[in-house]
Scaffold this active site. Structure first.
Site, PDB file in Angstrom:
ATOM      1  CB  SER A 144      18.200  28.779 -26.828  1.00 18.96           C
ATOM      2  OG  SER A 144      18.345  27.586 -27.572  1.00 18.96           O
ATOM      3  CE1 TYR A 157      15.840  30.924 -31.338  1.00 19.03           C
ATOM      4  CE2 TYR A 157      17.441  29.208 -30.830  1.00 19.03           C
ATOM      5  CZ  TYR A 157      16.257  29.863 -30.551  1.00 19.03           C
ATOM      6  OH  TYR A 157      15.489  29.457 -29.484  1.00 19.03           O
TER       7      TYR A 157
END
Length: 258
Positions: A144, A157
């Protein structure tokens, strides 16, 4: 170009969103696809659709957080197709909160799935790719932009996706001489069931407002689409990317260019 004819691809989180788009595209390009997901009904639906279009697919339900389930999934894939040429590690979860708003349980849950899941699946992929004849293959990890820039309220995350990017580079270096390539894709925000579930859980009643914020934070003015990430995965999985390993391909509508 970008043919995957007769290659075997095992994809996690393939029951929806980015993983589903990758599974469908790989099948259209000739791959035999193992559709992995924690939900059997979702995996089965995607596999049935692939078969209806003339492709070959095997649905498997397994949890990437459980080593025995991951090993069993790879064993079933090899029992059906004889090898694994491509492993796409896409399964993941999220958590909203800064470090003070993240419990031990929150942190460990996200790390166990996002970082630990990639670790377990990549480990099995490497083992199989070294054992098969001819040996070798391609691993694609979905990281990501949160691995590269700070994103508000995404502590665990971001940590997990940073670990995915670091593991990608390590695997690439360790096995480059043995026919295994390993790369990561670092998407910006992609409009998918994953995002819609996140909005419903964390911003009930404000979904439209927050959805527009997610669109706007990419300079291109919108969130990405799952098929746009799938196209990048297809390139990395193909022989045309034979010189690409250890990379983190950013696809983020200009987010990290700011």
């Amino acid at each position: 170009m970008f043919s995957l004819q007769d290659k075997v691809a095992l994809i996690t989180g393939a029951g929806s969103g980015i993983g589903e788009a990758i599974a469908r595209l790989f099948a259209r390009q000739g791959a035999r696809v193992v559709v992995g997901d924690v939900r059997l009904d979702a995996a089965q639906q995607v596999a049935d659709d692939i078969k209806a279009e003339g492709g070959e697919a095997l649905p498997l339900a397994f949890d990437v957080a459980e080593s025995e389930q991951v090993r069993a999934a790879f064993s079933k894939a090899v029992a059906r197709y004889g090898r694994v040429d491509i492993s796409v590690n896409n399964a993941g979860i999220s958590h909203v909160g800064n470090i003070l708003e993240t419990s031990d349980e929150d942190y460990e849950r996200v790390m166990r799935v996002n970082a630990g899941g990639v670790f377990r699946c990549a480990r099995e992929a490497v083992r199989q790719m070294l054992a098969q004849d001819p040996k070798g293959g391609t691993i694609i990890n979905i990281s990501s932009v949160a691995a590269q820039v700070g994103v508000e309220q995404r502590l665990p995350y971001s940590a997990s996706k940073g670990a995915v990017l670091a593991m990608t580079r390590s695997i690439a270096i360790d096995f480059v001489s043995q026919g295994i390539r390993c790369n990561a894709i670092c998407p910006g925000t992609v409009h998918s069931p994953f995002v819609e579930g996140y909005l419903k859980r964390n911003f009930a009643g404000r979904e439209d407002e927050v959805r527009q914020t997610l669109h706007a934070r990419q300079p291109i003015g919108r969130m990405g689409r799952p098929d746009e990430i799938a196209n990048a995965a297809l390139y990395l999985a193909s022989d045309e990317a034979a010189f690409v390993t250890g990379s983190g391909l950013v696809i983020d509508g200009g987010w990290t260019a700011k």
